[in-house]
Design a protein around this motif. Structure first.
Motif, PDB file in Angstrom:
ATOM      1  N   LEU A   1      31.295   4.920  68.173  1.00 22.80           N
ATOM      2  CA  LEU A   1      31.818   4.137  67.160  1.00 22.80           C
ATOM      3  C   LEU A   1      32.399   4.898  66.156  1.00 22.80           C
ATOM      4  O   LEU A   1      31.824   5.466  65.362  1.00 22.80           O
ATOM      5  CB  LEU A   1      30.912   3.186  66.817  1.00 22.80           C
ATOM      6  CG  LEU A   1      30.441   2.013  67.791  1.00 22.80           C
ATOM      7  CD1 LEU A   1      29.181   1.121  66.994  1.00 22.80           C
ATOM      8  CD2 LEU A   1      31.463   1.114  68.002  1.00 22.80           C
ATOM      9  N   ALA A   2      33.787   4.627  65.742  1.00 20.78           N
ATOM     10  CA  ALA A   2      34.542   5.286  64.665  1.00 20.78           C
ATOM     11  C   ALA A   2      35.038   4.127  63.746  1.00 20.78           C
ATOM     12  O   ALA A   2      34.832   3.099  63.891  1.00 20.78           O
ATOM     13  CB  ALA A   2      35.874   5.920  65.491  1.00 20.78           C
ATOM     14  N   PRO A   3      35.399   4.521  62.632  1.00 19.88           N
ATOM     15  CA  PRO A   3      35.705   3.633  61.636  1.00 19.88           C
ATOM     16  C   PRO A   3      36.612   2.495  62.065  1.00 19.88           C
ATOM     17  O   PRO A   3      36.294   1.160  61.726  1.00 19.88           O
ATOM     18  CB  PRO A   3      36.241   4.478  60.612  1.00 19.88           C
ATOM     19  CG  PRO A   3      35.884   5.918  60.627  1.00 19.88           C
ATOM     20  CD  PRO A   3      35.502   6.098  62.181  1.00 19.88           C
ATOM     21  N   GLN A   4      37.614   2.713  62.710  1.00 15.30           N
ATOM     22  CA  GLN A   4      38.572   1.905  63.049  1.00 15.30           C
ATOM     23  C   GLN A   4      38.009   0.557  63.956  1.00 15.30           C
ATOM     24  O   GLN A   4      38.133  -0.443  64.074  1.00 15.30           O
ATOM     25  CB  GLN A   4      39.928   2.117  63.679  1.00 15.30           C
ATOM     26  CG  GLN A   4      39.651   3.009  64.992  1.00 15.30           C
ATOM     27  CD  GLN A   4      39.428   4.622  64.757  1.00 15.30           C
ATOM     28  OE1 GLN A   4      38.723   4.983  63.877  1.00 15.30           O
ATOM     29  NE2 GLN A   4      40.042   5.301  65.578  1.00 15.30           N
ATOM     30  N   ASP A   5      36.657   1.098  64.809  1.00 16.58           N
ATOM     31  CA  ASP A   5      35.943   0.347  65.608  1.00 16.58           C
ATOM     32  C   ASP A   5      35.288  -0.719  64.874  1.00 16.58           C
ATOM     33  O   ASP A   5      35.314  -1.768  65.102  1.00 16.58           O
ATOM     34  CB  ASP A   5      35.200   0.759  66.392  1.00 16.58           C
ATOM     35  CG  ASP A   5      35.868   2.004  67.469  1.00 16.58           C
ATOM     36  OD1 ASP A   5      36.946   1.784  67.878  1.00 16.58           O
ATOM     37  OD2 ASP A   5      35.123   3.194  67.568  1.00 16.58           O
ATOM     38  N   LEU A   6      34.755  -0.396  63.774  1.00 16.83           N
ATOM     39  CA  LEU A   6      33.969  -1.174  62.733  1.00 16.83           C
ATOM     40  C   LEU A   6      34.832  -2.163  62.106  1.00 16.83           C
ATOM     41  O   LEU A   6      34.664  -3.405  61.977  1.00 16.83           O
ATOM     42  CB  LEU A   6      33.146  -0.215  61.800  1.00 16.83           C
ATOM     43  CG  LEU A   6      32.074   0.940  62.214  1.00 16.83           C
ATOM     44  CD1 LEU A   6      31.564   1.560  61.088  1.00 16.83           C
ATOM     45  CD2 LEU A   6      31.509   0.155  63.476  1.00 16.83           C
ATOM     46  N   GLY A   7      36.031  -1.717  61.838  1.00 15.74           N
ATOM     47  CA  GLY A   7      37.171  -2.822  61.397  1.00 15.74           C
ATOM     48  C   GLY A   7      37.361  -3.803  62.796  1.00 15.74           C
ATOM     49  O   GLY A   7      37.349  -5.102  62.335  1.00 15.74           O
TER      50      GLY A   7
END
Ligand code: AMP
Ligand code: MG
Length: 406
Positions: free
Chosen positions: A160-166
């Motif tokens: 999980l990368a920052p954009q996935d959390l978005g």
């Protein structure tokens, strides 16, 4: 080659043997999105909604039905504004022959099928004159055009990368099931080691492997369950290995893995379990050990910090990724060398290189495996096969730190 020396093991053979021993962790735990960065998804995630959920405006402007623009009178005198819709508001159906003042992100009223941005409209006596031609759905973000309801947005095993959390937040997800953190114990062996903050004395060096390994593991979403510096004695090494194995899913040591008088790791691991020690056809990073302490997998990395960095990325990272149910195969991209290099010997080399703006590679001038500065200057590793020279313009398979360390 000296015929008394055993043949070197290839990187691929060693990696295959190691990965065969990697049993994926089955334990799953739910985490809130703000705790999910760098965790590994334990299941596919499907969207229960369309994103955007309604047709909405991509611009500040005026929503209209393009059929009304074919009406010569409305085209000539403009359309009255029958409602004003800002982001966050609900829209009423569009009155026939009128237009709606609309802002970016606001829902398109039923009956409207295009938005003209305000810059191309003319306001005359409270009426809006539109351009002669507007395409159907002009400046409209259609419902589901980003994410369609029912579609899979993220796959099991995804890191999980920052954009996935978005993206997860965009479909209204509050928490996700992730693979439970792998617990890792770190042992740094060596009588010469002292900790940063202490005064340096004769014969001592600072323990650089430990903070580097901690950070490499943290980046992979692992949890450090035990961390110790171990003196070069059989008793201390044995005790530390036992304690490490009891606390962890994986134990990693650095140094002490050769067969010198001060190297105790091999004998102790063999006493507690089983060990393979390879002389790898790899530079930097010739000695590498892998085995078990009871049932706990064990990596014996070299002592040299550059070799630790490289062997971690080539062997430990894929092993941990496999435990996490993720893909451990790194992205390898061919990049053009800006340098020449003499023929390599029997070992495959991983040069510390810097990718330049034009995707070509510069090499750090000192590729000695004792030079940790090379890993800081570099942003990638370029692979040179055994018995191969490098000429300017050659393409080298390259592993990017931005990928390996994320
Ligand atoms: P060894 O395999 O124990 O002989 O270590 C090989 C080299 O790596 C020696 O020069 C050690 O001093 C160095 N080394 C071992 N452990 C560390 C460490 N934790 N930090 C920095 N250098 C180390
Ligand atoms: Mg040592």
């Amino acid at each position: 080659m000296n015929k008394h020396q055993p043949a070197l093991t290839s990187i691929d053979d060693a990696l295959a043997a190691i990965l065969q021993q990697a049993v994926p962790v089955q334990k799953v735990e739910p985490v809130a999105l703000d705790q999910a960065l760098a965790k590994i998804l334990a299941q596919d995630v499907f969207s229960s909604i369309d994103v955007p959920s309604d047709n909405n405006s991509a611009m500040d402007g005026y929503a209209v039905n393009i059929d009304d623009l074919a009406n010569k009178d409305l085209q000539a005198h403009g359309l009255a504004i029958s409602q004003r819709i800002a982001a966050g508001q609900a829209a009423a159906p569009l009155k026939a022959g009128s237009c709606a003042r609309i802002f970016t992100g606001a829902p398109i009223p039923a009956g409207a099928n295009a938005v003209a941005m305000q810059e191309v409209c003319e306001r005359i006596n409270e009426k809006i004159k539109f351009p002669a031609q507007l395409a159907l759905n002009n400046n409209i973000r259609l419902a589901g055009s980003d994410i369609a309801k029912g579609s899979r947005i993220l796959a099991k095993g995804h890191h999980l990368a920052p954009q996935d959390l978005g993206l997860l937040a965009a479909i209204g997800v509050q928490s996700v099931n992730v693979v439970a953190s792998i617990k890792v114990a770190i042992l740094a062996t060596g009588d010469e080691l002292i900790e940063p903050g202490q005064a340096l004395s004769a014969g001592k060096i600072y323990n650089s492997n430990q903070p580097m390994l901690r950070a490499l593991l943290t980046k992979l979403g692992a949890e450090i369950s035990y961390c110790a510096v171990v003196e070069d004695s059989h008793a201390a090494t044995l005790a530390a290995l036992q304690q490490a194995a009891a606390s962890a899913d994986l134990v990693i040591s650095t140094g002490g893995v050769s067969v010198g008088e001060e190297d105790h790791v091999k004998a102790c691991v063999e006493q507690l379990g089983q060990l393979d020690v390879w002389k790898l056809a790899l530079k930097p990073g010739k000695p590498l050990a892998f085995g078990r302490l009871g049932q706990t997998p064990f990596f014996g990395l070299p002592g040299n910090p550059v070799a630790v960095f490289v062997t971690f990325l080539l062997f430990v990272r894929p092993f941990i990724k496999t435990l996490q149910g993720a893909n451990g195969r790194p992205l390898i991209v061919p990049m053009r060398a800006n340098f020449t290099r003499q023929k390599s010997q029997v070992r495959q080399e991983y040069l510390r290189v810097k990718v330049q703006d034009n995707a070509s590679l510069d090499a750090y001038p000192d590729q000695n495996s004792g030079v940790l500065s090379s890993t800081v200057w570099a942003n990638a590793l370029a692979l040179v096969a055994p018995h191969t020279s490098v000429s300017e313009g050659d393409f080298l398979p390259t592993l990017l730190f931005s990928e390996l360390l994320s």
